[in-house]
Structure formats: structure tokens, C-alpha cells
Design an enzyme around this catalytic site. Structure first.
Site, PDB file in Angstrom:
ATOM      1  N   PRO A   1      -6.506   0.802   4.421  1.00 60.05           N
ATOM      2  CA  PRO A   1      -8.039   0.495   3.934  1.00 60.05           C
ATOM      3  C   PRO A   1      -8.005   0.265   2.426  1.00 60.05           C
ATOM      4  O   PRO A   1      -7.450   0.951   1.705  1.00 60.05           O
ATOM      5  CB  PRO A   1      -8.613   1.800   4.303  1.00 60.05           C
ATOM      6  CG  PRO A   1      -7.664   2.500   5.644  1.00 60.05           C
ATOM      7  CD  PRO A   1      -6.187   1.950   5.038  1.00 60.05           C
ATOM      8  N   GLU A   2      -8.950  -0.666   2.103  1.00 55.27           N
ATOM      9  CA  GLU A   2      -9.195  -0.824   0.565  1.00 55.27           C
ATOM     10  C   GLU A   2     -10.230  -0.072   0.149  1.00 55.27           C
ATOM     11  O   GLU A   2     -11.174   0.870   0.969  1.00 55.27           O
ATOM     12  CB  GLU A   2      -9.672  -2.333   0.605  1.00 55.27           C
ATOM     13  CG  GLU A   2      -8.535  -3.452   0.954  1.00 55.27           C
ATOM     14  CD  GLU A   2      -8.450  -4.673   0.277  1.00 55.27           C
ATOM     15  OE1 GLU A   2      -9.191  -4.745  -0.691  1.00 55.27           O
ATOM     16  OE2 GLU A   2      -8.125  -5.538   0.825  1.00 55.27           O
TER      17      GLU A   2
ATOM     18  N   LYS B   1      -8.245   4.422  -3.306  1.00 52.53           N
ATOM     19  CA  LYS B   1      -7.811   4.550  -1.975  1.00 52.53           C
ATOM     20  C   LYS B   1      -7.837   6.007  -1.559  1.00 52.53           C
ATOM     21  O   LYS B   1      -7.269   6.384  -0.499  1.00 52.53           O
ATOM     22  CB  LYS B   1      -6.821   3.684  -1.279  1.00 52.53           C
ATOM     23  CG  LYS B   1      -6.897   2.418  -1.829  1.00 52.53           C
ATOM     24  CD  LYS B   1      -5.675   1.454  -1.279  1.00 52.53           C
ATOM     25  CE  LYS B   1      -5.784   0.030  -1.672  1.00 52.53           C
ATOM     26  NZ  LYS B   1      -4.592  -0.847  -1.370  1.00 52.53           N
TER      27      LYS B   1
ATOM     28  N   ARG C   1       4.674  -9.165  -0.829  1.00 52.00           N
ATOM     29  CA  ARG C   1       3.342  -9.358  -0.018  1.00 52.00           C
ATOM     30  C   ARG C   1       3.099 -10.717   0.285  1.00 52.00           C
ATOM     31  O   ARG C   1       3.479 -11.558  -0.637  1.00 52.00           O
ATOM     32  CB  ARG C   1       2.068  -8.736  -0.594  1.00 52.00           C
ATOM     33  CG  ARG C   1       2.266  -7.280  -0.920  1.00 52.00           C
ATOM     34  CD  ARG C   1       2.196  -6.306   0.110  1.00 52.00           C
ATOM     35  NE  ARG C   1       0.902  -6.262   0.656  1.00 52.00           N
ATOM     36  CZ  ARG C   1      -0.113  -5.784   0.117  1.00 52.00           C
ATOM     37  NH1 ARG C   1      -0.100  -4.939  -0.928  1.00 52.00           N
ATOM     38  NH2 ARG C   1      -1.225  -5.727   0.843  1.00 52.00           N
TER      39      ARG C   1
END
Length: 270
Positions: free
Chosen positions: A2-3, A52, A257
Site C-alpha cells: 500500500p502507498e 507507509k 522494479r
């Protein structure tokens, strides 16, 4: 993972349901039994999101949760359902219940430890006390790729891959551009856009980054269908035409990424 906007929404939700009164806390799974016993019956004074990281404050101690890749919260009205699966933490008051499963971190921190957590995190675009000038000091001295710097939680806290790649597209900056090439004006514009995009995501619960002229209705195109939701320019759109110029969106690996960008719109100069 989750951001930051998701964690802020969780903090707001938990404050709404539980703040200001005692809570009963257990650990059906057993892995947080000692910590649960310590705060059970205490009054939840406030909640806080920093990047976060989620904090529940009980005065002399705080519950710290980092969801990581697999952590999830669920909540509802009483009665509390029978435990299903690996529930690390269960919280309840006379009206509501809350379950936490699979977090990377679920621990109690004393005030100096909370201060140390905040100190190791960068500027959070969702916080009024953010210091973006400190983030820029790190960025302007670095040869690292700009996307990698923005993903570093010690530089900017709360930003994940979607916000970073989309904000860079909107700024016309290549994700591989060295941080030292970002000008002060370029940083101010990029920071302001992150504040705006993330703030809107807190309100809507989804990440939308396209400008009005590129929305589905304006362009006569179907809405994006993706488990992350939201209308975006480059994130997970490799090979598809750029919504602004029509160039195929590129994909490559950056800092371990997947990275996405438009070679035409993102020239790399600030």
C-alpha cells in the site's frame, strides 16, 4: 505494498471508529499476545500515518504497524465474527471490531522509538510538517536515478511506484535522470504535484493521475481496467500508446522494479 494514501485512509478510519475510548485488544494468532495484553483496556488517544507506517497512540506506548506486501486490515460492526485465518491483532469497542492479518511489523514502541522511526523517514507529501527542502538536499547531491531516490523512504515517505512514475511523467522527467540534474524549480513543481495527487487519492481511495483532457470521456476511450484502479499515464501500460503523444510506453528495470515511461514526453531535463 500500500502507498501512503492508503495508510492515511486507514489512520483516519481507525481514529473515527476507536479514538477517545478504551479498546479491547487480543491476538488470536498468538504472535502479538504480549503486546495486545499491554494495551488492552487502554484509551486510544489518536492515530497517525507517516509514509507507509501506521501508529496508534496510547500515551506512554504506541502500536506500530507496517503492512508490507501482505498485511491487511478489516473492520465492521459488532458482533465480532469468529476468528478466521491468521489474525495477528484484534481490536474491539462496544460498537466496532478491527482485525489485522499478515503485517510486516506489528509492535509496540515507546516515545523515543517513535521519534526514531519518524527521524529515519523522509518528507511525507501528506503531512503538514513535511520538510521537502531536506529531501531535495539528498536528491541534488545524488547521481542515483530520480525514480530510485523518490522510492527511497528515507528521502520521500509514502510514495510507491505508481505515484513516482506518474509524477515523473507529468513533470516530463525521465525516471533514469540523475537526481543532481533536478533543478530547485523542478523539485518544487514535482513536490507540489505529489502533494496534490496523493491528497486526492486520500479522498477518493484510488490513484488517478491523468489530466482532464486525457480522461476516458474526453478522449472517447474505454476506462482503464486494472486491479489497482485509477486512470494513469504510464504505470503498467507498456506497449500502449501514450495518452499525450501516442508514442508506445516503454518498460525497463530500475532499482529492481519495473519502470514505465514515455520516451517522447519524458526527455529528462528539469
Amino acid at each position: 505494498m500500500p502507498e501512503g494514501h492508503t495508510v492515511r485512509r486507514l489512520a483516519d478510519r481507525h481514529r473515527e471508529l476507536f479514538a477517545g475510548e478504551p479498546v479491547a485488544v487480543t491476538s488470536p494468532q498468538g504472535r502479538f499476545a504480549e503486546g495486545a495484553a499491554r494495551i488492552s483496556g487502554a484509551v486510544l488517544l489518536d492515530t497517525e500515518a507517516y509514509g507507509k507506517h501506521l501508529l496508534h497512540h496510547y500515551g506512554d506506548v504506541s502500536l506500530h504497524v507496517h503492512l508490507g506486501l501482505y498485511g491487511k486490515f478489516a473492520d465492521g460492526d459488532l458482533p465480532v465474527p469468529a476468528p478466521v485465518g491468521q489474525i495477528r491483532l484484534r481490536m474491539a469497542n462496544p460498537r466496532h471490531w478491527l482485525d489485522l492479518r499478515g503485517p510486516t511489523a506489528c509492535e509496540l514502541l515507546d516515545p523515543p522509538e517513535v521519534d526514531a522511526l519518524r527521524a529515519r523517514l523522509g518528507a511525507d507529501p501528506l503531512r503538514a510538517d513535511a520538510k521537502p527542502e531536506q529531501a531535495y538536499e539528498r536528491i541534488r547531491r545524488s547521481d542515483q536515478a530520480l525514480a530510485a531516490l523518490l522510492l527511497d523512504q528515507s528521502v520521500v515517505a509514502g510514495t510507491g511506484l505508481i505515484f513516482v512514475l506518474e509524477a515523473l511523467f507529468r513533470a516530463g522527467l525521465a525516471p533514469t535522470m540523475p537526481g543532481r540534474r533536478l533543478t530547485p524549480d523542478g523539485w518544487r513543481e514535482l513536490w507540489a504535484d505529489l502533494v496534490d495527487l496523493m491528497g486526492k487519492a486520500v479522498l477518493s481511495g484510488r490513484i488517478d493521475t491523468v489530466r482532464p483532457e486525457h480522461e476516458p470521456q474526453a478522449m472517447g476511450r474505454p476506462p482503464r481496467v486494472d486491479r489497482h484502479g485509477g486512470e494513469v499515464y504510464v504505470y503498467r501500460r507498456p506497449g500502449l500508446p501514450c495518452l499525450a503523444c501516442g508514442t508506445e510506453v516503454s518498460r525497463g528495470e530500475l532499482a529492481g522494479r519495473n519502470s514505465y515511461w514515455c520516451a517522447t514526453c519524458q526527455k529528462g531535463a528539469a
